[in-house]
Design a protein around this motif. Structure first.
Motif, PDB file in Angstrom:
ATOM      1  N   LEU A 344       0.836  -1.206   0.000  1.00 18.58           N
ATOM      2  CA  LEU A 344       0.000   0.000   0.000  1.00 18.58           C
ATOM      3  C   LEU A 344       0.870   1.255   0.000  1.00 18.58           C
ATOM      4  O   LEU A 344       0.556   2.233  -0.706  1.00 18.58           O
ATOM      5  CB  LEU A 344      -0.919  -0.001   1.222  1.00 18.58           C
ATOM      6  N   ARG A 345       1.954   1.241   0.757  1.00 18.01           N
ATOM      7  CA  ARG A 345       2.852   2.403   0.770  1.00 18.01           C
ATOM      8  C   ARG A 345       3.449   2.644  -0.618  1.00 18.01           C
ATOM      9  O   ARG A 345       3.599   3.794  -1.047  1.00 18.01           O
ATOM     10  CB  ARG A 345       3.974   2.192   1.799  1.00 18.01           C
ATOM     11  N   GLN A 346       3.816   1.561  -1.288  1.00 18.61           N
ATOM     12  CA  GLN A 346       4.389   1.705  -2.624  1.00 18.61           C
ATOM     13  C   GLN A 346       3.386   2.245  -3.633  1.00 18.61           C
ATOM     14  O   GLN A 346       3.767   2.709  -4.710  1.00 18.61           O
ATOM     15  CB  GLN A 346       4.941   0.356  -3.101  1.00 18.61           C
ATOM     16  N   HIS A 347       2.106   2.199  -3.277  1.00 15.83           N
ATOM     17  CA  HIS A 347       1.060   2.757  -4.136  1.00 15.83           C
ATOM     18  C   HIS A 347       0.525   4.082  -3.586  1.00 15.83           C
ATOM     19  O   HIS A 347      -0.589   4.509  -3.946  1.00 15.83           O
ATOM     20  CB  HIS A 347      -0.081   1.754  -4.315  1.00 15.83           C
ATOM     21  N   GLY A 348       1.283   4.700  -2.689  1.00 12.87           N
ATOM     22  CA  GLY A 348       0.957   6.059  -2.270  1.00 12.87           C
ATOM     23  C   GLY A 348       0.110   6.207  -1.031  1.00 12.87           C
ATOM     24  O   GLY A 348      -0.267   7.334  -0.669  1.00 12.87           O
ATOM     25  N   TYR A 349      -0.195   5.130  -0.353  1.00 14.41           N
ATOM     26  CA  TYR A 349      -1.019   5.229   0.859  1.00 14.41           C
ATOM     27  C   TYR A 349      -0.160   5.544   2.082  1.00 14.41           C
ATOM     28  O   TYR A 349       1.014   5.158   2.156  1.00 14.41           O
ATOM     29  CB  TYR A 349      -1.778   3.919   1.092  1.00 14.41           C
ATOM     30  N   ASP A 350      -0.767   6.245   3.018  1.00 16.41           N
ATOM     31  CA  ASP A 350      -0.125   6.545   4.304  1.00 16.41           C
ATOM     32  C   ASP A 350      -0.598   5.492   5.310  1.00 16.41           C
ATOM     33  O   ASP A 350      -1.708   5.567   5.834  1.00 16.41           O
ATOM     34  CB  ASP A 350      -0.527   7.949   4.769  1.00 16.41           C
ATOM     35  N   THR A 513      -9.295 -11.939   5.904  1.00 20.93           N
ATOM     36  CA  THR A 513      -9.200 -10.485   5.992  1.00 20.93           C
ATOM     37  C   THR A 513     -10.519  -9.930   6.500  1.00 20.93           C
ATOM     38  O   THR A 513     -11.595 -10.305   6.005  1.00 20.93           O
ATOM     39  CB  THR A 513      -8.883  -9.868   4.624  1.00 20.93           C
ATOM     40  N   ILE A 514     -10.451  -9.058   7.497  1.00 12.01           N
ATOM     41  CA  ILE A 514     -11.639  -8.385   8.013  1.00 12.01           C
ATOM     42  C   ILE A 514     -11.382  -6.887   8.021  1.00 12.01           C
ATOM     43  O   ILE A 514     -10.258  -6.433   8.227  1.00 12.01           O
ATOM     44  CB  ILE A 514     -12.017  -8.874   9.428  1.00 12.01           C
ATOM     45  N   VAL A 515     -12.434  -6.117   7.779  1.00 15.07           N
ATOM     46  CA  VAL A 515     -12.335  -4.655   7.782  1.00 15.07           C
ATOM     47  C   VAL A 515     -13.498  -4.091   8.584  1.00 15.07           C
ATOM     48  O   VAL A 515     -14.488  -4.789   8.857  1.00 15.07           O
ATOM     49  CB  VAL A 515     -12.361  -4.075   6.350  1.00 15.07           C
ATOM     50  N   ASN A 516     -13.396  -2.819   8.954  1.00 10.37           N
ATOM     51  CA  ASN A 516     -14.516  -2.207   9.660  1.00 10.37           C
ATOM     52  C   ASN A 516     -15.643  -1.878   8.692  1.00 10.37           C
ATOM     53  O   ASN A 516     -15.456  -1.827   7.477  1.00 10.37           O
ATOM     54  CB  ASN A 516     -14.064  -0.981  10.468  1.00 10.37           C
ATOM     55  N   LYS A 517     -16.800  -1.634   9.224  1.00  9.43           N
ATOM     56  CA  LYS A 517     -18.008  -1.450   8.412  1.00  9.43           C
ATOM     57  C   LYS A 517     -17.948  -0.209   7.524  1.00  9.43           C
ATOM     58  O   LYS A 517     -18.553  -0.174   6.448  1.00  9.43           O
ATOM     59  CB  LYS A 517     -19.238  -1.360   9.324  1.00  9.43           C
ATOM     60  N   TYR A 527     -10.148  -0.676   0.084  1.00  4.49           N
ATOM     61  CA  TYR A 527     -11.056  -1.789   0.405  1.00  4.49           C
ATOM     62  C   TYR A 527     -10.916  -2.889  -0.647  1.00  4.49           C
ATOM     63  O   TYR A 527     -10.852  -4.081  -0.317  1.00  4.49           O
ATOM     64  CB  TYR A 527     -12.490  -1.274   0.458  1.00  4.49           C
ATOM     65  N   LYS A 528     -10.852  -2.513  -1.918  1.00  2.00           N
ATOM     66  CA  LYS A 528     -10.713  -3.501  -2.991  1.00  2.00           C
ATOM     67  C   LYS A 528      -9.362  -4.226  -2.908  1.00  2.00           C
ATOM     68  O   LYS A 528      -9.276  -5.425  -3.169  1.00  2.00           O
ATOM     69  CB  LYS A 528     -10.859  -2.816  -4.352  1.00  2.00           C
ATOM     70  N   VAL A 529      -8.317  -3.478  -2.532  1.00  6.20           N
ATOM     71  CA  VAL A 529      -6.998  -4.102  -2.374  1.00  6.20           C
ATOM     72  C   VAL A 529      -7.035  -5.134  -1.257  1.00  6.20           C
ATOM     73  O   VAL A 529      -6.540  -6.262  -1.400  1.00  6.20           O
ATOM     74  CB  VAL A 529      -5.927  -3.035  -2.074  1.00  6.20           C
ATOM     75  N   ALA A 530      -7.647  -4.764  -0.134  1.00  4.15           N
ATOM     76  CA  ALA A 530      -7.762  -5.693   0.995  1.00  4.15           C
ATOM     77  C   ALA A 530      -8.562  -6.925   0.607  1.00  4.15           C
ATOM     78  O   ALA A 530      -8.244  -8.053   1.018  1.00  4.15           O
ATOM     79  CB  ALA A 530      -8.419  -4.996   2.179  1.00  4.15           C
ATOM     80  N   ASP A 531      -9.577  -6.729  -0.204  1.00  3.20           N
ATOM     81  CA  ASP A 531     -10.419  -7.842  -0.636  1.00  3.20           C
ATOM     82  C   ASP A 531      -9.660  -8.797  -1.554  1.00  3.20           C
ATOM     83  O   ASP A 531      -9.869 -10.018  -1.516  1.00  3.20           O
ATOM     84  CB  ASP A 531     -11.652  -7.282  -1.350  1.00  3.20           C
ATOM     85  N   LYS A 532      -8.744  -8.244  -2.373  1.00  2.00           N
ATOM     86  CA  LYS A 532      -8.006  -9.071  -3.325  1.00  2.00           C
ATOM     87  C   LYS A 532      -6.705  -9.648  -2.741  1.00  2.00           C
ATOM     88  O   LYS A 532      -6.104 -10.525  -3.362  1.00  2.00           O
ATOM     89  CB  LYS A 532      -7.663  -8.250  -4.578  1.00  2.00           C
ATOM     90  N   ASP A 569       0.717  -6.809  -8.099  1.00  2.00           N
ATOM     91  CA  ASP A 569       0.019  -5.912  -9.030  1.00  2.00           C
ATOM     92  C   ASP A 569      -1.431  -6.343  -9.237  1.00  2.00           C
ATOM     93  O   ASP A 569      -2.313  -5.501  -9.449  1.00  2.00           O
ATOM     94  CB  ASP A 569       0.742  -5.877 -10.379  1.00  2.00           C
ATOM     95  N   SER A 570      -1.678  -7.651  -9.149  1.00  2.00           N
ATOM     96  CA  SER A 570      -3.048  -8.132  -9.356  1.00  2.00           C
ATOM     97  C   SER A 570      -3.990  -7.670  -8.249  1.00  2.00           C
ATOM     98  O   SER A 570      -5.208  -7.602  -8.459  1.00  2.00           O
ATOM     99  CB  SER A 570      -3.050  -9.668  -9.433  1.00  2.00           C
ATOM    100  N   TRP A 571      -3.436  -7.344  -7.079  1.00  8.31           N
ATOM    101  CA  TRP A 571      -4.297  -6.852  -5.996  1.00  8.31           C
ATOM    102  C   TRP A 571      -4.851  -5.462  -6.306  1.00  8.31           C
ATOM    103  O   TRP A 571      -5.866  -5.055  -5.732  1.00  8.31           O
ATOM    104  CB  TRP A 571      -3.518  -6.775  -4.680  1.00  8.31           C
ATOM    105  N   TYR A 572      -4.182  -4.736  -7.206  1.00  8.20           N
ATOM    106  CA  TYR A 572      -4.546  -3.347  -7.471  1.00  8.20           C
ATOM    107  C   TYR A 572      -5.285  -3.175  -8.802  1.00  8.20           C
ATOM    108  O   TYR A 572      -5.529  -2.043  -9.223  1.00  8.20           O
ATOM    109  CB  TYR A 572      -3.287  -2.467  -7.439  1.00  8.20           C
ATOM    110  N   LYS A 573      -5.605  -4.264  -9.459  1.00  7.34           N
ATOM    111  CA  LYS A 573      -6.326  -4.176 -10.735  1.00  7.34           C
ATOM    112  C   LYS A 573      -7.831  -4.205 -10.513  1.00  7.34           C
ATOM    113  O   LYS A 573      -8.322  -4.812  -9.582  1.00  7.34           O
ATOM    114  CB  LYS A 573      -5.910  -5.338 -11.641  1.00  7.34           C
TER     115      LYS A 573
END
Length: 573
Positions: A344-350, A513-517, A527-532, A569-573
Motif C-alpha cells: 500500500l505504501r508503494q502505491h501512495g497510501y499513508d 481479511t476483516i475490515v470495519n463497516k 477496500y478492494k486491495v484488501a479484498d483481493k 500488481d493483481s491486488w490493485y487491478k
C-alpha cells in the motif's frame, strides 16, 4: 460465623456489577468519551508532530546545551545526555522517543493539574482526606494492566487511553506529596500569617505553597517517573513509543531488541529525572543564578522551536489516504500485515501498523479505529471473537488457505497422536498468549482427552514458546507446544503435528481479511486491495524466515514484493 457458613454465602456478583457499570458509562457517556478521545488525540498528535519536526541534530545539541548551562562546573550529566540521545538516534528510535515523551508530558501535566489542588484540599480538610486516601491506595496498588480494560472501553486504542491509564497510576504521589508539603508548613509561620490578617488565599500562595515547593516538586518527579513506567503497559492498547518496542521484544523473546528499547527508556528516565531535580533547590538557592545562563536556555529553546517551524514549512507532507492495519504480534501476522502495508505504501497510501492484543484488535475494528486486519483464523480459532463482533465488522474472506493449528512436538518424540501423550514434557503444554484462540482450543483438548488429566497448559507468548521449543530441541528433550502452520519453526526444526482423533482443533483453517463497516465507503480503493489480497503458505513462511534471520519486517516484506511483483500488481487491478 463459622468458616462453613461463610463459604455457603452466595458469591457476591462483584464482577457483574463492575462490568455493568462500565457498560452503562460507555453507553450513556459515549459522546463525552468520544469528545475527549478526539480532542486528546488532536492535542497529542500536534505535540508529537511538533517534537518530531525539530531536526534531530538540533534537538540533541539544544538539550545538551541546556544540560551544560544548568549544570555548571560538572560534565557528567551533559556528557551522558549527549551520548544517550546520540545512541537513541543511532538505533533508529528517535520517532519512538518523541512519542514516548508526548505520553509522559500529557500524563504528567494532567496529573499535576488534578493532583496539586486535590492535595491542597486533602491537607485542608480531614473529611476529604478520609475519602481520598483509600481511593489513592486503590489507584496505586491495583495492577496497571487492569486500567487498560476501562481505558479501551471508554476511549478505544491509541495514546489517549494510554494517557488515561498512566494518569490513574501516576496521580497518587502528586496528591500525597502536595498534602504532605502543606501539612508540614511550620505552625508558627501560619499563626504569624493569621496574626497579620492574611486571607486563606494569601496564606496559600504566599506562605504554604512556597514553603511546600520542594516536597511538591519531589511528588512531581515521582509522578513523571511513574508515567514513564507505564509506557510499556500502554503500548498493549496501541500507544506508540519505546514501550511498543519493549512489548514486541517480549512477545518475540528478542533479547537484543528488548535491551535496546529498554535502554532508550532508561536514558530518557535519567535525563528527565536530572532535569526535574534541578527545580528542587534549597531555600534561597536558584537553579540558574546568572542572567546569561537563563538567556542561553531561552535561546536554545527558541532555536529548537524555530528549527521545527522551518522544517515543517519546507518538508514534503504525506498526501496519500490513511490506512490503519491492526495485527497481533504473531510471526505469521507480522509477515502478512507488513507485506500488505508495504504494498500500500508503494502505491501512495499513508499506512499505520498498530500491534494489539487479539481481543482488543477485534474490538477496535468494530468501533472503526482500525481499518484492516489480515489475521482472522476461521472457522475455529477465532470463532468466539467472530461470533461476538460479526455484526460490526466485514469479513472479506480467506487471504491464505491450508493453515493448521494443533499440538506440535519434535519428530524425535515417540508420540504421533494427542491420545498417545502420558507423562511427556513434565505433563505440560507450552502455549502462547493467554488471549489467543488457540489457547482456548488447547484448554478444551485438556478436557476432551482423558489421558491429559493432570496436564497443565502454560501461557507465555509466541516468542517464549519458540524459545522453550528451541532449548528442548537442542537438548533432545520432550516438549509439547501449541503450534500453527505456516510458521518458520517448521523450516528450522523437524517437527510434527500430533493427530487429533477427537477433532478438537478442527479439520482445517483459513486466515481471513476483516475490515470495519465504514471502510468500503471511507476508502473504497484500499477496500478492494484488501479484498483481493491473497498469497500462499510458502510465501508467508519465506517472509517469516527472512525476519527470523535478521531482516526487519519492512525489509522482508519489500524483498518478497519485489520477487512477486506480478501477484502484488493483481491486488490493485
Amino acid at each position: 460465623m463459622t468458616m462453613n457458613n461463610l463459604v455457603s454465602i452466595p458469591k457476591i456478583p462483584l464482577e457483574d456489577w463492575v462490568s455493568s457499570a462500565v457498560s452503562r458509562l460507555t453507553t450513556n457517556l459515549s459522546g463525552f468519551f468520544d469528545a475527549i478521545q478526539s480532542g486528546g488525540q488532536y492535542i497529542m498528535d500536534a505535540l508529537t508532530n511538533g517534537l518530531t519536526a525539530v531536526p534531530m541534530p538540533l534537538m540533541i545539541i539544544g538539550i545538551t546545551v541546556i544540560a551544560i548551562v544548568t549544570t555548571p562546573k560538572k560534565i557528567g550529566f551533559p556528557l551522558f545526555t549527549l551520548l544517550g540521545l546520540l545512541l537513541i538516534a543511532n538505533q533508529g528510535l528517535w520517532s519512538d522517543l518523541m512519542n514516548t515523551v508526548t505520553l509522559v508530558i500529557m500524563a504528567s501535566i494532567v496529573s499535576l493539574i488534578i493532583g496539586i489542588p486535590l492535595g491542597i484540599l486533602t491537607a485542608k480538610s480531614q473529611k476529604t482526606a478520609v475519602v481520598v486516601q483509600p481511593i489513592l491506595d486503590f489507584m496505586q496498588t491495583m495492577p496497571g494492566f487492569v486500567y487498560l480494560i476501562p481505558a479501551v472501553a471508554f476511549f478505544g486504542i491509541g495514546v489517549v487511553p494510554g494517557v488515561f491509564a498512566s494518569i490513574i497510576f501516576a496521580l497518587p504521589p502528586m496528591v500525597r506529596m502536595t498534602s504532605l508539603g502543606i501539612r508540614q508548613v511550620p505552625v508558627d509561620l501560619v499563626e504569624a500569617a493569621d496574626s497579620f490578617g492574611s486571607t486563606t488565599w494569601q496564606k496559600l500562595f504566599k506562605l504554604e505553597l512556597p514553603s511546600a515547593k520542594n516536597t511538591i516538586l519531589a511528588g512531581a518527579n515521582q509522578t513523571i517517573m511513574l508515567a514513564l513506567s507505564m509506557v510499556v503497559t500502554a503500548s498493549m492498547i496501541g500507544a506508540p513509543g519505546l514501550g511498543r518496542g519493549v512489548l514486541s521484544a517480549v512477545q518475540h523473546a528478542d533479547v537484543g531488541s528488548g535491551f535496546v528499547n529498554g535502554l532508550g527508556l532508561v536514558i530518557l528516565a535519567i535525563v528527565i529525572d536530572r532535569f526535574t531535580q534541578k527545580f528542587n533547590t534549597q531555600p534561597g538557592q536558584k537553579a540558574v543564578t546568572k542572567p546569561w545562563r537563563r538567556w542561553t536556555v531561552l535561546a536554545a529553546l527558541l532555536v529548537m522551536i524555530g528549527g521545527g517551524v522551518v522544517n515543517t514549512l519546507t518538508s514534503d507532507k504525506t498526501t496519500g489516504q490513511k490506512v490503519t492495519i491492526g495485527y497481533v504480534e504473531w510471526d505469521s501476522e507480522v509477515a502478512s500485515s507488513n507485506v500488505l502495508a508495504e504494498s500500500l505504501r508503494q502505491h501512495g497510501y499513508d499506512v499505520t501498523l498498530t500491534p494489539l492484543d487479539n481481543a482488543v484488535l477485534w474490538q477496535s475494528l468494530s468501533n472503526n479505529q482500525i481499518d484492516i486486519s489480515v489475521s482472522a483464523w476461521l472457522p475455529d480459532t477465532h470463532k468466539a471473537l467472530y461470533d461476538k463482533y460479526k455484526n460490526d465488522v466485514t469479513l472479506l474472506g480467506p487471504n491464505l488457505k491450508g493453515v493448521k493449528t494443533g499440538l506440535v512436538v519434535p519428530d524425535y518424540m515417540d508420540v504421533n497422536s494427542i491420545s498417545d501423550l502420558t507423562t511427556q514434557a513434565n505433563k505440560t503444554i507450552t502455549g502462547i498468549e493467554p488471549g489467543a484462540g488457540e489457547m482456548a482450543t488447547a484448554a478444551n483438548a485438556l478436557k476432551s482427552y482423558s489421558n491429559l488429566s493432570g496436564w497443565n497448559l502454560s501461557s507465555s507468548s509466541s516468542g517464549a514458546m519458540v524459545s522453550a521449543l528451541d532449548k528442548a530441541y537442542k537438548n533432545k528433550q520432550d516438549v509439547v507446544v501449541t503450534g500453527w502452520s505456516p510458521h518458520w519453526m517448521f523450516s528450522k526444526y523437524h517437527l510434527k503435528f500430533l493427530s487429533d482423533p477427537k477433532n478438537v482443533f478442527g479439520s482445517g483453517e483459513t486466515i481471513n481479511t476483516i475490515v470495519n463497516k465504514k471502510f468500503i465507503t471511507s476508502n473504497p480503493k484500499a477496500y478492494k486491495v484488501a479484498d483481493k489480497f491473497n498469497w500462499t503458505k510458502d510465501d508467508m513462511e519465506s517472509v517469516m524466515l527472512d525476519i527470523q534471520n535478521g531482516q526487519t519486517p519492512k525489509q522482508a516484506a519489500a524483498k518478497w514484493i519485489k520477487s512477486h511483483q506480478k501477484l502484488v500488481d493483481s491486488w490493485y487491478k
